[in-house]
Design an enzyme around this catalytic site. Structure first.
Site, PDB file in Angstrom:
ATOM      1  N   GLY A  54       0.823  -1.195   0.000  1.00 33.86           N
ATOM      2  CA  GLY A  54       0.000   0.000   0.000  1.00 33.86           C
ATOM      3  C   GLY A  54       0.856   1.243   0.000  1.00 33.86           C
ATOM      4  O   GLY A  54       2.049   1.202  -0.316  1.00 33.86           O
ATOM      5  N   HIS A  55       0.242   2.370   0.376  1.00 31.34           N
ATOM      6  CA  HIS A  55       0.938   3.651   0.397  1.00 31.34           C
ATOM      7  C   HIS A  55       1.200   4.143   1.811  1.00 31.34           C
ATOM      8  O   HIS A  55       1.482   5.317   2.015  1.00 31.34           O
ATOM      9  CB  HIS A  55       0.133   4.706  -0.376  1.00 31.34           C
ATOM     10  CG  HIS A  55       0.122   4.481  -1.856  1.00 31.34           C
ATOM     11  ND1 HIS A  55      -0.459   5.363  -2.744  1.00 31.34           N
ATOM     12  CD2 HIS A  55       0.612   3.468  -2.616  1.00 31.34           C
ATOM     13  CE1 HIS A  55      -0.332   4.897  -3.982  1.00 31.34           C
ATOM     14  NE2 HIS A  55       0.314   3.745  -3.923  1.00 31.34           N
ATOM     15  N   GLY A  56       1.071   3.267   2.797  1.00 31.64           N
ATOM     16  CA  GLY A  56       1.415   3.635   4.145  1.00 31.64           C
ATOM     17  C   GLY A  56       0.275   4.278   4.905  1.00 31.64           C
ATOM     18  O   GLY A  56      -0.904   4.118   4.570  1.00 31.64           O
TER      19      GLY A  56
END
Length: 453
Positions: free
Chosen positions: A283-285
């Site tokens: 994911g993007h965090g």
């Protein structure tokens, strides 16, 4: 006379012992659990011309089994009406009620709204599987955002169980402009939304393959999300795990999130959010923002992420705002986080921009000339350790007009994988004013820096 006194005393002692014994027995009996924590076995009840009968749960709640309202549970038949009818009966019940989705079956639901206010507390017990139709065309009426299942205006709601919701988002991902640049950019449905639901509890369930956002909390107060599993492929576009907006008092107490976008996104109007035991990746965090798009005002305050493991993501702990916006992000703490192969573990980006269409690569050029931004201040990054796959381990990329203020870095240890000296991790700052920082590797930038570009 003495014998009579002794006899009376003995009788009193016996009576006292009997009373104490009864009290001890009563004390050892288990307290009854409240209905939103316990659901009796499902009952298949006979139907009448009006509505199915209901069953009492230990004298506390009434159970409404969706099967009793005609739900086929074969994963092919449209069960939307059965769920809506079961909900209507539960919501109008004068005593606490349970909508029961039995295990071992799959229920096909179209776009569904389950609304309050309800007369008493309602538990939505999900032990089976809900599946969305593959064709979601026409969802979202009169310009509203498309939602698969939305609970609206239900106070004291509990959603619990060991079941799952499968949004079947593959078609949406395939037709996204982020995946296929020949396609127009549209908004895909979120999977599960809670709007204006106070004293909300969501626990134990799994959310899979959402077309876009998996779990959306908006305009809610006093929310507890716990033991959640969220899973979609890492390349599923714009596919956040948990999205919180305009809400107060949200607690996230354990979530395993695999997504194509932010594992957790916190946006405008959110205050007093606490998250712990978060496992994120791919994911993007974990992100605050994006905020301030289109010169709008945004406000986020008192957000704490305390205890997270972030693995194989694009970002770790991130704040992202657009130039041209206004408002503030303040009182944010990222604490006790482990980073594993994260591209940018710590990032503040006050120059964030995404293009309306990914094929338009010049749409963000004007952003650098904007003269206002969302103010970022009072932010702590503490006890963050692990590895990065890029050199830029710490990046504070702030606005020249509104520099980041009081940014504290404490007990940070981030290394590139292999930690080769020629590829050592770095820390860079633009327009950032740091508070007192200590024990930071890579070495933090100076207390006041300006953009040299």
């Amino acid at each position: 006379m003495a014998s009579r006194t002794l006899l009376a005393t003995a009788c009193l002692l016996v009576l006292l012992l009997l009373t104490l014994g009864g009290a001890l027995v009563e004390a050892r009996r288990p307290w009854p659990r409240w209905p939103h924590r316990e659901v009796a076995p499902s009952y298949r009840l006979s139907t009448t011309a009006d509505a199915p009968e209901s069953s009492s749960v230990d004298g506390y709640a009434t159970t409404f089994d969706v099967g009793s309202f005609g739900a086929a549970g074969d994963g092919k038949t449209d069960d939307t009406a059965a769920f809506q009818n079961a909900w209507a009966q539960a919501c109008s019940s004068a005593q606490p009620a349970v909508v029961l989705v039995p295990a071992g079956r799959s229920y096909l639901l179209k776009e569904t709204s389950l609304s309050g206010p309800c007369k008493s507390r309602v538990t939505f017990r999900l032990d089976g599987t809900l599946v969305a139709p593959e064709d979601k065309s026409g969802w979202g009426k009169q310009g509203s955002l498309p939602r698969w299942i939305i609970f609206r205006g239900v106070d004291g709601l509990t959603v619990t169980g060991e079941g799952a919701m499968d949004g079947r988002g593959e078609a949406s991902w395939k037709n996204s402009c982020r995946t296929n640049h020949a396609m127009p950019c549209t908004i895909a449905p979120s999977a599960l939304t809670f709007a204006s639901c106070d004293r909300l509890v969501v626990e134990g369930i799994s959310l899979l393959n959402a077309p876009q956002i998996h779990l959306w909390v908006e305009l809610c107060r006093d929310v507890t999300l716990s033991r959640l599993t969220i899973a979609s492929p890492g390349d599923s576009p714009e596919n956040d795990g948990i999205h919180v907006a305009r809400s107060d008092g949200v607690r996230i107490l354990g979530a395993r999130i695999e997504a194509g976008d932010d594992c957790l996104s916190v946006v405008t109007g959110t205050t007093n959010l606490y998250a712990t035991r978060i496992e994120c990746g791919p994911g993007h965090g974990i992100s605050i923002g994006s905020l301030g798009r289109g010169n709008t005002r945004a406000e986020v305050s008192n957000v704490t992420v305390d205890g997270a493991h972030v693995s194989g993501t694009m970002f770790g702990a991130r704040i992202k705002t657009w130039q041209g916006g206004s408002g503030f992000v303040r009182g944010v703490k990222f604490l006790n986080m482990a980073m594993d192969r994260v591209k940018n573990p710590i990032l503040i980006d006050q120059n964030y921009c995404t293009t309306p269409h990914p094929s338009n690569t010049t749409a963000c050029d004007h952003q650098q000339s904007q003269s206002s931004a969302v103010q970022v201040s009072d932010v702590v990054f503490s006890n963050i350790r692990g590895t990065t796959v890029a050199r830029d381990a710490i990046r504070l990329h702030c606005s020249q007009a509104f520099p980041c203020r009081d940014i504290v870095l404490r007990d940070i240890d981030l290394k590139t994988r292999g930690d080769r000296e020629k590829n050592a991790a770095t820390s860079t700052c633009d327009n950032a004013l740091l508070g007192v920082s200590s024990s930071v590797s890579p070495t933090p930038c100076s207390s006041v820096t300006t953009n040299k570009d």
